[in-house]
Design an enzyme around this catalytic site. Structure first.
Site, PDB file in Angstrom:
ATOM      1  N   LYS A 142       0.854  -1.192   0.000  1.00 26.69           N
ATOM      2  CA  LYS A 142       0.000   0.000   0.000  1.00 26.69           C
ATOM      3  C   LYS A 142       0.891   1.243   0.000  1.00 26.69           C
ATOM      4  O   LYS A 142       1.753   1.406   0.863  1.00 26.69           O
ATOM      5  CB  LYS A 142      -0.884  -0.029   1.256  1.00 26.69           C
ATOM      6  CG  LYS A 142      -2.187   0.714   1.138  1.00 26.69           C
ATOM      7  CD  LYS A 142      -3.045   0.389   2.355  1.00 26.69           C
ATOM      8  CE  LYS A 142      -4.395   1.058   2.280  1.00 26.69           C
ATOM      9  NZ  LYS A 142      -5.141   0.856   3.536  1.00 26.69           N
TER      10      LYS A 142
HETATM   11  O1  G3P Z   1      -8.016   1.788   5.245  1.00 24.84           O
HETATM   12  C1  G3P Z   1      -8.214   3.123   5.010  1.00 24.84           C
HETATM   13  C2  G3P Z   1      -9.588   3.693   5.203  1.00 24.84           C
HETATM   14  O2  G3P Z   1     -10.566   2.734   5.068  1.00 24.84           O
HETATM   15  C3  G3P Z   1      -9.713   4.569   6.396  1.00 24.84           C
HETATM   16  O3  G3P Z   1     -11.000   4.686   6.897  1.00 24.84           O
HETATM   17  O4  G3P Z   1     -12.551   5.230   8.717  1.00 24.84           O
HETATM   18  O5  G3P Z   1     -10.145   5.940   8.897  1.00 24.84           O
HETATM   19  O6  G3P Z   1     -11.679   7.061   7.277  1.00 24.84           O
HETATM   20  P1  G3P Z   1     -11.366   5.797   7.999  1.00 24.84           P
END
Ligand code: G3P
Length: 215
Positions: free
Chosen positions: A87
């Site tokens: 990633k």
């Molecule tokens: O994996 C990255 C992404 O899904 C982050 O999500 O909830 O931190 O905005 P969030």
């Protein structure tokens, strides 16, 4: 549409895997920190543990922001397990690193994508996945789902092989809208996947069937 789980929590990964609908796992440094996984060796071991309890791709994020650092880290991550996808953040050196890995046959997930232009660049560089963060766009009053629509359309126009991995999913409406838009993958917290099960008419209908079965 593939379902990935967005967590570094082994119990939650197991639960989603046992449900029989899990196609992969995404992690990031914040999710690792949330589980209290610290230190290079422990973090690397945790990625292998995740691979061993799940099927499908497991995204493991680099923490370098320069090309040489990302290449070194990414090559090590990719050597840990054949299902690890490296990633890489959507920055200039990240795009160079995605091109480097693509040319070497190492799969990548371009993360922190918030615009169609960024998604176009990631695909041009040969990313295996692009991760638009729809919840974080909604949080600042932009339409995250509209971004998924745009990326799906752009990729279809030119037959890019990059898969659209909708991330930062907050609720089931996001999942349904992503499915309507044609996203290839949604990565969700476990509770959002389980929320898809819920409907009050299912609960009341089952209660009635069970009551009638006793008659
Ligand atoms: O994996 C990255 C992404 O899904 C982050 O999500 O909830 O931190 O905005 P969030």
């Amino acid at each position: 549409m593939k379902f990935f789980i967005d967590t570094a929590n082994l119990e939650q990964i197991k639960e989603a895997h046992e449900l029989g609908v899990l196609d992969g796992v995404t992690t990031n440094p914040s999710l690792m920190a949330k589980e209290g996984i610290k230190g290079h060796d422990n973090i690397m071991k945790h990625y292998v543990d995740i691979c061993n309890i799940s099927d499908g791709d497991v995204s493991a994020e680099v923490i370098s922001t320069d090309f040489a650092g990302m290449v070194k880290e990414g090559e090590f991550l990719a050597s840990l397990h054949p299902r690890i996808v490296v990633k890489i953040p959507m920055i200039k050196d990240g795009i160079k690193a995605i091109r480097y890995f693509s040319d070497k046959g190492i799969r990548t997930n371009c993360t922190l994508v918030f615009s169609p232009g960024q998604a176009l660049l990631a695909a041009k560089a040969g990313a295996s996945y692009v991760s638009p963060f729809i919840g974080r766009l909604d949080d600042i009053s932009f339409d995250g789902i509209e971004l998924i629509d745009q990326i799906v359309e752009i990729y279809a126009n030119y037959a890019f092989n990059t898969e659209v991995l909708a991330a930062s999913i907050r609720h089931t409406v996001h999942i349904i809208k992503c499915a309507e838009a044609g996203a290839d993958v949604v990565t969700c917290p476990l509770n959002v996947i389980l929320d898809l099960l819920k409907h009050p008419l299912t609960d009341s209908g089952l209660a009635k069937f069970l009551a009638d079965a006793k008659k």
